[in-house]
Scaffold this motif. Structure first.
Motif, PDB file in Angstrom:
ATOM      1  N   HIS A 130      19.541  -9.616 -12.204  1.00 29.31           N
ATOM      2  CA  HIS A 130      20.663 -10.268 -11.487  1.00 29.31           C
ATOM      3  C   HIS A 130      21.614 -10.600 -12.590  1.00 29.31           C
ATOM      4  O   HIS A 130      21.567 -11.210 -13.173  1.00 29.31           O
ATOM      5  CB  HIS A 130      20.474 -11.426 -10.475  1.00 29.31           C
ATOM      6  N   PHE A 131      22.749  -9.908 -12.292  1.00 31.43           N
ATOM      7  CA  PHE A 131      24.050 -10.291 -13.357  1.00 31.43           C
ATOM      8  C   PHE A 131      24.892 -11.238 -12.597  1.00 31.43           C
ATOM      9  O   PHE A 131      25.374 -11.149 -11.425  1.00 31.43           O
ATOM     10  CB  PHE A 131      24.818  -8.972 -13.738  1.00 31.43           C
ATOM     11  N   TRP A 138      21.406  -6.266  -9.224  1.00 29.63           N
ATOM     12  CA  TRP A 138      22.310  -7.155  -8.235  1.00 29.63           C
ATOM     13  C   TRP A 138      23.318  -7.562  -9.309  1.00 29.63           C
ATOM     14  O   TRP A 138      22.998  -7.717 -10.462  1.00 29.63           O
ATOM     15  CB  TRP A 138      21.680  -8.546  -7.882  1.00 29.63           C
ATOM     16  N   VAL A 139      24.526  -7.749  -8.692  1.00 22.98           N
ATOM     17  CA  VAL A 139      25.900  -8.196  -9.366  1.00 22.98           C
ATOM     18  C   VAL A 139      26.366  -9.675  -8.416  1.00 22.98           C
ATOM     19  O   VAL A 139      26.622  -8.867  -7.337  1.00 22.98           O
ATOM     20  CB  VAL A 139      26.905  -7.528  -9.891  1.00 22.98           C
ATOM     21  N   HIS A 140      26.144 -10.663  -8.653  1.00 20.68           N
ATOM     22  CA  HIS A 140      26.687 -11.751  -8.000  1.00 20.68           C
ATOM     23  C   HIS A 140      28.078 -12.184  -7.985  1.00 20.68           C
ATOM     24  O   HIS A 140      28.663 -12.994  -7.327  1.00 20.68           O
ATOM     25  CB  HIS A 140      26.052 -12.980  -8.251  1.00 20.68           C
ATOM     26  N   SER A 141      28.901 -11.628  -9.158  1.00 16.61           N
ATOM     27  CA  SER A 141      30.096 -11.991  -9.358  1.00 16.61           C
ATOM     28  C   SER A 141      31.411 -11.057  -9.483  1.00 16.61           C
ATOM     29  O   SER A 141      32.132 -11.232 -10.304  1.00 16.61           O
ATOM     30  CB  SER A 141      30.131 -12.466 -10.862  1.00 16.61           C
ATOM     31  N   ILE A 142      31.255 -10.383  -8.514  1.00 18.84           N
ATOM     32  CA  ILE A 142      32.316  -9.458  -8.087  1.00 18.84           C
ATOM     33  C   ILE A 142      33.689 -10.213  -7.570  1.00 18.84           C
ATOM     34  O   ILE A 142      33.461 -11.075  -6.713  1.00 18.84           O
ATOM     35  CB  ILE A 142      32.031  -8.389  -7.145  1.00 18.84           C
ATOM     36  N   ASP A 143      34.743 -10.162  -8.289  1.00 24.98           N
ATOM     37  CA  ASP A 143      35.997 -10.642  -7.660  1.00 24.98           C
ATOM     38  C   ASP A 143      37.124  -9.846  -7.727  1.00 24.98           C
ATOM     39  O   ASP A 143      38.270 -10.312  -7.494  1.00 24.98           O
ATOM     40  CB  ASP A 143      36.097 -12.049  -8.401  1.00 24.98           C
ATOM     41  N   ARG A 144      36.938  -8.646  -8.141  1.00 21.95           N
ATOM     42  CA  ARG A 144      38.177  -7.690  -8.163  1.00 21.95           C
ATOM     43  C   ARG A 144      37.768  -6.229  -7.713  1.00 21.95           C
ATOM     44  O   ARG A 144      36.557  -5.879  -7.870  1.00 21.95           O
ATOM     45  CB  ARG A 144      38.616  -7.457  -9.440  1.00 21.95           C
ATOM     46  N   LEU A 145      38.620  -5.753  -6.752  1.00 21.23           N
ATOM     47  CA  LEU A 145      38.106  -4.392  -6.396  1.00 21.23           C
ATOM     48  C   LEU A 145      37.921  -3.431  -7.548  1.00 21.23           C
ATOM     49  O   LEU A 145      36.893  -2.623  -7.367  1.00 21.23           O
ATOM     50  CB  LEU A 145      39.117  -3.652  -5.351  1.00 21.23           C
ATOM     51  N   LEU A 146      38.658  -3.422  -8.807  1.00 24.46           N
ATOM     52  CA  LEU A 146      38.505  -2.446  -9.795  1.00 24.46           C
ATOM     53  C   LEU A 146      36.978  -2.616 -10.419  1.00 24.46           C
ATOM     54  O   LEU A 146      36.610  -1.667 -10.725  1.00 24.46           O
ATOM     55  CB  LEU A 146      39.458  -2.756 -10.825  1.00 24.46           C
ATOM     56  N   PRO A 192      18.627   3.174  -6.697  1.00 23.40           N
ATOM     57  CA  PRO A 192      19.157   2.889  -5.316  1.00 23.40           C
ATOM     58  C   PRO A 192      20.618   2.172  -5.496  1.00 23.40           C
ATOM     59  O   PRO A 192      21.038   1.760  -6.833  1.00 23.40           O
ATOM     60  CB  PRO A 192      18.162   1.766  -4.773  1.00 23.40           C
ATOM     61  N   PRO A 193      21.437   2.049  -4.277  1.00 20.37           N
ATOM     62  CA  PRO A 193      22.813   1.284  -4.624  1.00 20.37           C
ATOM     63  C   PRO A 193      22.636   0.091  -5.174  1.00 20.37           C
ATOM     64  O   PRO A 193      21.735  -0.836  -4.990  1.00 20.37           O
ATOM     65  CB  PRO A 193      23.323   1.399  -3.153  1.00 20.37           C
ATOM     66  N   LEU A 194      23.671  -0.341  -5.837  1.00 27.93           N
ATOM     67  CA  LEU A 194      23.693  -1.689  -6.484  1.00 27.93           C
ATOM     68  C   LEU A 194      23.942  -2.591  -5.597  1.00 27.93           C
ATOM     69  O   LEU A 194      24.875  -2.634  -4.952  1.00 27.93           O
ATOM     70  CB  LEU A 194      24.766  -1.545  -7.661  1.00 27.93           C
ATOM     71  N   ASN A 195      23.262  -3.745  -5.304  1.00 25.66           N
ATOM     72  CA  ASN A 195      23.457  -4.833  -4.534  1.00 25.66           C
ATOM     73  C   ASN A 195      24.795  -5.741  -5.194  1.00 25.66           C
ATOM     74  O   ASN A 195      24.507  -6.131  -6.327  1.00 25.66           O
ATOM     75  CB  ASN A 195      22.224  -5.793  -4.366  1.00 25.66           C
ATOM     76  N   VAL A 196      25.508  -6.032  -4.304  1.00 23.91           N
ATOM     77  CA  VAL A 196      26.627  -7.039  -4.908  1.00 23.91           C
ATOM     78  C   VAL A 196      26.791  -8.243  -3.888  1.00 23.91           C
ATOM     79  O   VAL A 196      26.649  -7.753  -2.669  1.00 23.91           O
ATOM     80  CB  VAL A 196      27.678  -6.284  -5.272  1.00 23.91           C
ATOM     81  N   LEU A 252      27.299   1.236  -3.801  1.00 26.27           N
ATOM     82  CA  LEU A 252      27.302  -0.358  -3.732  1.00 26.27           C
ATOM     83  C   LEU A 252      26.763  -0.786  -2.674  1.00 26.27           C
ATOM     84  O   LEU A 252      27.051  -0.013  -1.377  1.00 26.27           O
ATOM     85  CB  LEU A 252      28.358  -0.879  -4.086  1.00 26.27           C
ATOM     86  N   ARG A 253      26.166  -1.704  -2.324  1.00 22.01           N
ATOM     87  CA  ARG A 253      25.530  -2.460  -1.040  1.00 22.01           C
ATOM     88  C   ARG A 253      26.008  -3.642  -1.113  1.00 22.01           C
ATOM     89  O   ARG A 253      25.495  -4.632  -1.720  1.00 22.01           O
ATOM     90  CB  ARG A 253      23.964  -2.289  -0.733  1.00 22.01           C
TER      91      ARG A 253
END
Ligand SMILES: *Cc1c(COP(=O)(O)O)cnc(C)c1O
Length: 227
Positions: free
Chosen positions: A77-78, A96-104, A118-122, A155-156
């Motif tokens: 998990h990032f 997994w990525v837990h720290s998305i805060d921008r659409l880009l 499989p799709p990346l869990n975010v 992404l999921r």
């Protein structure tokens, strides 16, 4: 000094007690071992003790560990700040990525997620306490970002993540976690994850509905260096 496996046993009973106190099933709470700054020997010990999900916050530190444990292939998990020029290896090597805060960032991760995975869990990181130095979207920005990310094909979107303001005040911690849970309900999207709670506040987070707690110090002891 306690060993890592002793710490994990103690932690599991504390998690079970916190779940019992609020009528939740302990199997609904995933213990994510935050292994940042820890050597592979410590991670191996945690795996021996049965942990299967590990969190890292720096890409250059994480990649050699991921390679080292390729045969065991735990779930990585990032959880740290993500730079736009580092999205590709994250899309390739993490679950997994837990720290998305921008659409880009989300768009790049979706484009770069390999077809054979499989799709990346975010999770979207929310700066509930509005601290200027902290990552995360505001509660006001959240609905538009969540709607846009939920449409990305590779992404999921699983839910929300927060790091509360550092405090020993349990009532204040609790307000932050409750706010995140309410924000997730308000989105009316099919989300199943609240990533909240660390070594010092996981019991309060569980009481407010955490499904992933991110625990470092209580498993591995004090970190060898600041990170
Ligand atoms: C370091 C870190 C943790 C773990 O903190 P502890 O207090 O050591 O349990 C959890 N979440 C994030 C995002 C972190 O960077």
């Amino acid at each position: 000094m306690n060993t890592i496996s002793d710490n994990i046993l103690a932690l599991k009973s504390q998690i079970a007690a916190a779940c019992l106190a609020c009528g939740r099933n302990p199997s609904a709470v995933t213990l994510l071992a935050v292994s940042k700054t820890q050597p592979t020997s410590a991670i191996a010990e945690a795996m021996q003790a049965g942990l299967t999900a590990f969190g890292e916050n720096q890409l250059q530190e994480a990649l050699p560990k991921i390679q080292y444990f390729a045969a065991q292939s735990p779930e990585w998990h990032f959880i740290g700040p993500l730079q736009r020029n580092k999205t590709k290896p994250v899309a390739q090597h993490f679950s997994w990525v837990h720290s998305i805060d921008r659409l880009l960032l989300a768009e790049r991760l979706s484009e770069q997620r390999p077809d054979y995975l499989p799709p990346l869990n975010v999770c979207i990181q929310v700066n509930v306490d509005n601290e200027p130095q902290k990552q995360g979207v505001t509660l006001a920005e959240l609905p538009a970002l969540a709607t846009a990310i939920a449409r990305l094909p590779r992404l999921r979107l699983r839910g929300l993540m927060t790091i509360p303001k550092a405090t020993a005040d349990q009532a204040q911690q609790r307000r932050c976690f409750a706010t995140l849970r309410q924000a997730q309900e308000n989105l009316q999207l099919p989300l199943d994850t609240l990533s909240m709670g660390m070594s010092n506040d996981f019991a309060v987070a569980i009481a407010e509905g955490a499904t992933i707690i991110r625990v470092g110090t209580a498993i591995f002891g004090t970190r060898p260096r600041a990170n």
